[in-house]
Design an enzyme around this catalytic site. Sequence first.
Site, PDB file in Angstrom:
ATOM      1  N   MET A  44     -13.327  14.015  -1.517  1.00 44.70           N
ATOM      2  CA  MET A  44     -12.519  13.045  -0.815  1.00 44.70           C
ATOM      3  C   MET A  44     -12.936  11.575  -1.380  1.00 44.70           C
ATOM      4  O   MET A  44     -14.150  11.177  -1.708  1.00 44.70           O
ATOM      5  CB  MET A  44     -12.766  13.142   0.784  1.00 44.70           C
ATOM      6  CG  MET A  44     -12.228  14.149   1.410  1.00 44.70           C
ATOM      7  SD  MET A  44     -12.048  13.980   2.886  1.00 44.70           S
ATOM      8  CE  MET A  44     -11.476  15.429   3.439  1.00 44.70           C
ATOM      9  N   GLY A  54     -14.791  11.014   4.410  1.00 44.44           N
ATOM     10  CA  GLY A  54     -16.119  10.884   3.942  1.00 44.44           C
ATOM     11  C   GLY A  54     -17.044   9.932   4.595  1.00 44.44           C
ATOM     12  O   GLY A  54     -17.893  10.052   5.010  1.00 44.44           O
ATOM     13  N   HIS A  55     -16.166   8.798   4.799  1.00 42.71           N
ATOM     14  CA  HIS A  55     -17.003   7.525   5.565  1.00 42.71           C
ATOM     15  C   HIS A  55     -17.121   8.031   6.780  1.00 42.71           C
ATOM     16  O   HIS A  55     -18.201   7.391   7.365  1.00 42.71           O
ATOM     17  CB  HIS A  55     -15.828   6.219   5.310  1.00 42.71           C
ATOM     18  CG  HIS A  55     -15.390   5.679   4.039  1.00 42.71           C
ATOM     19  ND1 HIS A  55     -14.311   5.988   3.664  1.00 42.71           N
ATOM     20  CD2 HIS A  55     -16.152   5.103   2.984  1.00 42.71           C
ATOM     21  CE1 HIS A  55     -14.108   5.365   2.367  1.00 42.71           C
ATOM     22  NE2 HIS A  55     -15.357   4.964   1.970  1.00 42.71           N
TER      23      HIS A  55
END
Length: 286
Positions: free
Chosen positions: A189, A41-42
């Site tokens: 996530m 996700g990051h």
Amino acid sequence: MAQTIPHNMRVISTNKEMSQACREALKPVGLVPTMGALHPGHLSLVGQARADNLTVAVSIFVNPTQFGDKKDLQGYPRDMEGDINLLRQHGVDLVYAPKVEEVYPDGFDTWVDVGPLADKLEGLHRPGHFRGVATVVSKLFNVMRPDRAYFGQKDGQQVVVIQKLARDLDMGVEVVIMPTIRELDGLAMSSRNVQLTPEQRQAAPVVHSALCQAYLLWTDGERDGDKLRQAAQEILRSESMVDSIDYVSVANISTLDEVERVEGRAMVSAAAHMGPVRLIDNLVLE
Ligand code: PAF
């Protein structure tokens, strides 16, 4: 023959050095604020920042003022070395990883209060959380003065709060929101997912399923807020691994007030406890 281009990524821990690095950096500068324990996700935020900007900065700071509970703060997953390696592989230019004393030196007393938005949904269950988030994000913006900042839709209320903060305080930063990245089974996530037992992990996608149920009803034409909330509640209650439900909400996307009828854009969101983890997720009805 393929050549690897060496990438010089600087890891900086003081405000002064970081401000200077950003001042001297090629513009535009894109910032991805994180609390580390990075996951795909990051990395999707980093990827978008890389595509949009000439300099990409990532902050890694587990912000103590947004945690209500000391144990939650202490148990928050941390992996600085792994994070730094990942960011290097993803072409990040600057990493800002300050110590707590650098961000909150002795005598620190000024807070950013985001008004009524902070007291709803997550804010009701985590008093002070958004004051901590708004304060640290303002500080990061002030230190780095990015042109753009990237956040994930996974933290739906945080997105609304930060967009308002940037507008209300004339931050001069374009806030870019990226879609929630999910595991194959639908679980959003999150750095905290590693704290789930295998059984809890298997049951955790129920939060997404519950929101999907409301979403499906909405696409079928249901506009009654209570009916949509009820449908999601029922799915969550049917999963025995869910210990408790904090809320199921269908709210106006700007005010975060619960809606009787879904007329404009709305967000269906939920928070539920499973063992040590509080799972949150949302879908936007638009
Ligand atoms: O979403 C997060 O990881 C945090 O709330 C943020 C925006 C980095 C502020 O500490």
